[in-house]
Scaffold this motif. Structure first.
Motif, PDB file in Angstrom:
ATOM      1  N   GLN A 169       0.847  -1.195   0.000  1.00 47.78           N
ATOM      2  CA  GLN A 169       0.000   0.000   0.000  1.00 47.78           C
ATOM      3  C   GLN A 169       0.883   1.246   0.000  1.00 47.78           C
ATOM      4  OE1 GLN A 169      -3.621   0.073   0.694  1.00 47.78           O
ATOM      5  NE2 GLN A 169      -3.750  -2.131   0.392  1.00 47.78           N
ATOM      6  N   ALA A 170       0.384   2.305  -0.634  1.00 48.58           N
ATOM      7  CA  ALA A 170       1.160   3.549  -0.669  1.00 48.58           C
ATOM      8  C   ALA A 170       0.251   4.738  -0.897  1.00 48.58           C
ATOM      9  CB  ALA A 170       2.215   3.491  -1.772  1.00 48.58           C
ATOM     10  N   ASP A 171       0.619   5.863  -0.271  1.00 44.51           N
ATOM     11  CA  ASP A 171      -0.050   7.128  -0.570  1.00 44.51           C
ATOM     12  C   ASP A 171       0.504   7.732  -1.850  1.00 44.51           C
ATOM     13  OD1 ASP A 171      -1.688   7.678   1.989  1.00 44.51           O
ATOM     14  OD2 ASP A 171       0.300   7.140   2.757  1.00 44.51           O
ATOM     15  N   LEU A 172       1.780   7.385  -2.157  1.00 40.41           N
ATOM     16  CA  LEU A 172       2.409   7.869  -3.381  1.00 40.41           C
ATOM     17  C   LEU A 172       3.312   6.781  -3.925  1.00 40.41           C
ATOM     18  CD1 LEU A 172       2.902  10.235  -5.375  1.00 40.41           C
ATOM     19  CD2 LEU A 172       4.853  10.879  -3.949  1.00 40.41           C
ATOM     20  N   VAL A 173       3.139   6.471  -5.212  1.00 42.75           N
ATOM     21  CA  VAL A 173       4.011   5.544  -5.932  1.00 42.75           C
ATOM     22  C   VAL A 173       4.805   6.351  -6.949  1.00 42.75           C
ATOM     23  CG1 VAL A 173       4.122   3.566  -7.502  1.00 42.75           C
ATOM     24  CG2 VAL A 173       2.445   3.594  -5.630  1.00 42.75           C
ATOM     25  N   PHE A 316       0.438   8.983  -8.037  1.00 39.00           N
ATOM     26  CA  PHE A 316       1.419   8.382  -8.963  1.00 39.00           C
ATOM     27  C   PHE A 316       2.231   9.472  -9.641  1.00 39.00           C
ATOM     28  CE2 PHE A 316       2.479   6.247 -13.123  1.00 39.00           C
ATOM     29  CZ  PHE A 316       3.381   5.322 -12.584  1.00 39.00           C
ATOM     30  N   VAL A 317       3.562   9.262  -9.704  1.00 38.63           N
ATOM     31  CA  VAL A 317       4.482  10.194 -10.354  1.00 38.63           C
ATOM     32  C   VAL A 317       5.547   9.383 -11.094  1.00 38.63           C
ATOM     33  CG1 VAL A 317       6.247  11.969  -9.985  1.00 38.63           C
ATOM     34  CG2 VAL A 317       4.133  12.035  -8.656  1.00 38.63           C
ATOM     35  N   GLY A 340      14.684  17.055 -11.315  1.00 40.66           N
ATOM     36  CA  GLY A 340      13.264  16.731 -11.291  1.00 40.66           C
ATOM     37  C   GLY A 340      12.798  16.292  -9.911  1.00 40.66           C
ATOM     38  N   LEU A 341      13.662  15.604  -9.177  1.00 39.09           N
ATOM     39  CA  LEU A 341      13.282  15.137  -7.840  1.00 39.09           C
ATOM     40  C   LEU A 341      13.257  16.270  -6.825  1.00 39.09           C
ATOM     41  CD1 LEU A 341      14.992  11.705  -8.060  1.00 39.09           C
ATOM     42  CD2 LEU A 341      12.591  12.108  -7.472  1.00 39.09           C
ATOM     43  N   ILE A 342      14.050  17.293  -7.041  1.00 45.46           N
ATOM     44  CA  ILE A 342      13.914  18.484  -6.203  1.00 45.46           C
ATOM     45  C   ILE A 342      12.549  19.126  -6.447  1.00 45.46           C
ATOM     46  CG2 ILE A 342      14.756  20.845  -5.884  1.00 45.46           C
ATOM     47  CD1 ILE A 342      17.576  19.791  -6.148  1.00 45.46           C
ATOM     48  N   LYS A 343      12.115  19.121  -7.707  1.00 35.18           N
ATOM     49  CA  LYS A 343      10.773  19.637  -8.032  1.00 35.18           C
ATOM     50  C   LYS A 343       9.695  18.819  -7.298  1.00 35.18           C
ATOM     51  CE  LYS A 343      11.939  22.574 -11.500  1.00 35.18           C
ATOM     52  NZ  LYS A 343      11.595  24.020 -11.556  1.00 35.18           N
ATOM     53  N   LEU A 344       9.841  17.485  -7.320  1.00 38.29           N
ATOM     54  CA  LEU A 344       8.875  16.633  -6.638  1.00 38.29           C
ATOM     55  C   LEU A 344       8.873  16.918  -5.145  1.00 38.29           C
ATOM     56  CD1 LEU A 344       6.918  14.255  -6.370  1.00 38.29           C
ATOM     57  CD2 LEU A 344       8.916  12.722  -6.364  1.00 38.29           C
ATOM     58  N   ARG A 345      10.063  16.987  -4.551  1.00 33.51           N
ATOM     59  CA  ARG A 345      10.143  17.251  -3.110  1.00 33.51           C
ATOM     60  C   ARG A 345       9.488  18.581  -2.752  1.00 33.51           C
ATOM     61  NH1 ARG A 345      15.891  18.563  -0.818  1.00 33.51           N
ATOM     62  NH2 ARG A 345      15.309  20.474  -1.931  1.00 33.51           N
ATOM     63  N   LEU A 358      -1.399  16.478  -6.313  1.00 36.38           N
ATOM     64  CA  LEU A 358       0.054  16.406  -6.210  1.00 36.38           C
ATOM     65  C   LEU A 358       0.680  15.775  -7.449  1.00 36.38           C
ATOM     66  CD1 LEU A 358       2.788  16.507  -4.671  1.00 36.38           C
ATOM     67  CD2 LEU A 358       2.243  14.207  -3.839  1.00 36.38           C
ATOM     68  N   GLY A 359       0.140  14.641  -7.889  1.00 36.86           N
ATOM     69  CA  GLY A 359       0.736  13.936  -9.018  1.00 36.86           C
ATOM     70  C   GLY A 359       0.776  14.778 -10.274  1.00 36.86           C
ATOM     71  N   ARG A 360      -0.336  15.410 -10.592  1.00 38.04           N
ATOM     72  CA  ARG A 360      -0.405  16.248 -11.787  1.00 38.04           C
ATOM     73  C   ARG A 360       0.566  17.425 -11.686  1.00 38.04           C
ATOM     74  NH1 ARG A 360      -2.310  15.898 -16.862  1.00 38.04           N
ATOM     75  NH2 ARG A 360      -4.485  15.463 -16.344  1.00 38.04           N
ATOM     76  N   ALA A 361       0.595  18.106 -10.545  1.00 41.01           N
ATOM     77  CA  ALA A 361       1.480  19.258 -10.375  1.00 41.01           C
ATOM     78  C   ALA A 361       2.947  18.837 -10.450  1.00 41.01           C
ATOM     79  CB  ALA A 361       1.195  19.931  -9.036  1.00 41.01           C
TER      80      ALA A 361
END
Length: 479
Positions: A169-173, A316-317, A340-345, A358-361
């Motif tokens: 289970q995950a809130d974000l994959v 999902f991202v 890109g991961l700094i953007k995600l963080r 969150l995923g779309r942004a």
């Protein structure tokens, strides 16, 4: 918008390579548990692994990417250097024959981290696990599918090394599975429409071999001869990268119709046959450590436009090479993934790990550094004979002529050289090349006569010649 507490939040990362480790670092402070799903069994030391065949070729981490790594994993640069990597100042520690001529070795403007890809990965993995003990790495586990619906991904189903299936289970994959990512297929299974894709394939082939570095060459520059994409011939390159363990990693490349082979007897001959023979001359004075030559043909530029999807599931991202892969010649993939991961963080900090939208942004933010690298790589690769892919957009010819002029000027004007390296190292956006001072200087031209031979010092030539017993500085001139 106030982010949610990390308490009871869970994240799953698909892929335990470089992007997967950085993704875990980006999310570690925002989730109670982070699980990384990796198909391979990862080595305990910096040696090649099955799932990363391209690691045997030259990898450099430009300063823009290195700063992003440091931002995500403080102290990682120091660990690389302690493990044997080198911090090479640019262009001081670079001998480079560009399409427009030899670059001069001015004082430091940017830098690169030089070592094998295996060392880069190992240090990042160790640093992550030391800093974030709540990150779990599941090795030998294969992802079977995303769980959830077209509205929200709720986790993943995996196949373990014991042959048993399990759900996580995950809130974000986060998909960080790389060049071979099956994200478009997984999304289609959930009911998401087909993702738009683009490819530009120059037919590039890489061939690499390790050599013994000459005695006393600890500060030897990185040496490369680049191709000229504007010439109507296959693009061929040669690079010597000083790496850990007193070795030179030598990579040759050629586009369709001019590819190197895996024949070790042809390796030095190819290096001598390209636009300038300096790499062939240098390796002729030392000893190969590999009996064979490693060849890679999977070098196509591929971009998936996830940010344009009409619908997108929450939770999902997709990041890194799963979004876009580039001709490795340009050294951008790792840097783009980290940025890109700094953007995600940043998006997670703002919204929270399980927040709506969150995923779309995040996907749109991740597309920004990917788009810049894509334009830089494909605008060159599409010019080679036999290249396959969409032709440049209207007006690209004018922009291309300006960039050629800027690069020509960079061979003779330090201010323009700095502007060039600021963009190439992904430290500043390509739009900075439009600054009035840079435009005016580029139009004026280099202002210095071109160099007619590689800018290696007499001491460097003597060190290189030490293996042959010849201390006379070698002189080769452009044809």
């Amino acid at each position: 918008m106030t982010p949610t507490s990390p308490k009871h939040r869970r994240a799953v990362i698909i892929g335990g390579g470089m992007a997967g480790m950085l993704a875990a670092a980006a999310l570690a402070d925002h989730a109670e548990k982070v699980t990384v799903i990796e198909r391979d069994q990862l080595p305990d030391s910096p040696i090649p692994r099955k799932g990363l065949p391209q690691a045997r070729h030259v990898h450099i981490l430009y300063s823009g990417g290195a700063r992003a790594f440091e931002n995500l994993l403080p102290g990682v640069t120091e660990r690389w250097l302690a493990a044997g990597a080198r911090r090479i100042p640019l262009p001081t520690g670079l001998v480079s024959y560009m399409a427009q001529g030899w670059l001069r070795r001015w004082s430091e403007m940017q830098y690169m981290i030089a070592c094998t890809r295996d060392l880069l990965d190992q240090v990042v993995r160790d640093r992550l696990m030391d800093q974030h003990p709540h990150v779990t790495l599941l090795q030998g586990h294969e992802l079977l599918r995303l769980n959830g619906t077209a509205d929200r991904v709720t986790g993943v189903r995996v196949l373990g090394p014991d042959g048993k299936e399990s759900d996580h289970q995950a809130d974000l994959v986060v998909d960080a599975s790389g060049r071979g990512s099956r994200a478009p297929h997984w999304l289609t299974e959930l009911g998401i429409p087909t993702i738009e894709e683009a490819e530009v394939d120059s037919g590039l082939v890489y061939a690499s071999r390790l050599y013994r570095a000459p005695t006393g060459s600890g500060d030897f520059p990185l040496v490369n001869v680049q191709s000229d994409p504007n010439a109507p011939v296959p693009g061929q390159t040669a690079t010597i990268e000083p790496v850990e363990g007193g070795r030179w990693l030598v990579t040759l490349s050629g586009t369709r119709g001019g590819e190197p082979t895996d024949n070790p007897d042809e390796f030095e001959k190819f290096a001598r046959s390209i636009r300038h023979p300096v790499v062939g001359e240098l390796i002729s004075m030392t000893t190969p450590l590999d009996r064979s030559v490693t060849v890679t043909r999977s070098t196509v530029n591929r971009r998936r436009y996830f940010e344009k999807a009409r619908t997108w599931p929450e939770g999902f991202v997709v990041i890194g090479d799963s979004v876009a892969t580039y001709n490795p010649l340009y050294g951008q993939g790792m840097s783009v993934a980290a940025q890109g991961l700094i953007k995600l963080r940043d998006e997670v900090r703002l919204r929270g790990l399980a927040a709506p939208g969150l995923g779309r942004a995040a996907q749109r933010a991740i597309a920004e550094p990917a788009a810049m690298a894509w334009d830089l790589a494909t605008s060159q690769d599409i010019l080679y004979p036999g290249a396959i892919g969409p032709q440049p957009r209207p007006g690209a010819g004018v922009a291309g002529r300006y960039v050629n002029r800027l690069m020509h000027t960079a061979t003779g004007r330090p201010a323009v050289c700095k502007a060039f390296f600021d963009v190439i190292t992904l430290s500043r956006p390509a739009t900075s090349w439009g600054h009035p001072d840079t435009v005016v200087a580029s139009l004026r031209g280099p202002g210095r006569p071109p160099l007619t031979e590689p800018p290696l010092t007499k001491a460097e030539w003597a060190i290189a010649a030490g293996g042959s017993g010849d201390t006379t500085p070698l002189r080769v001139t452009t044809g």
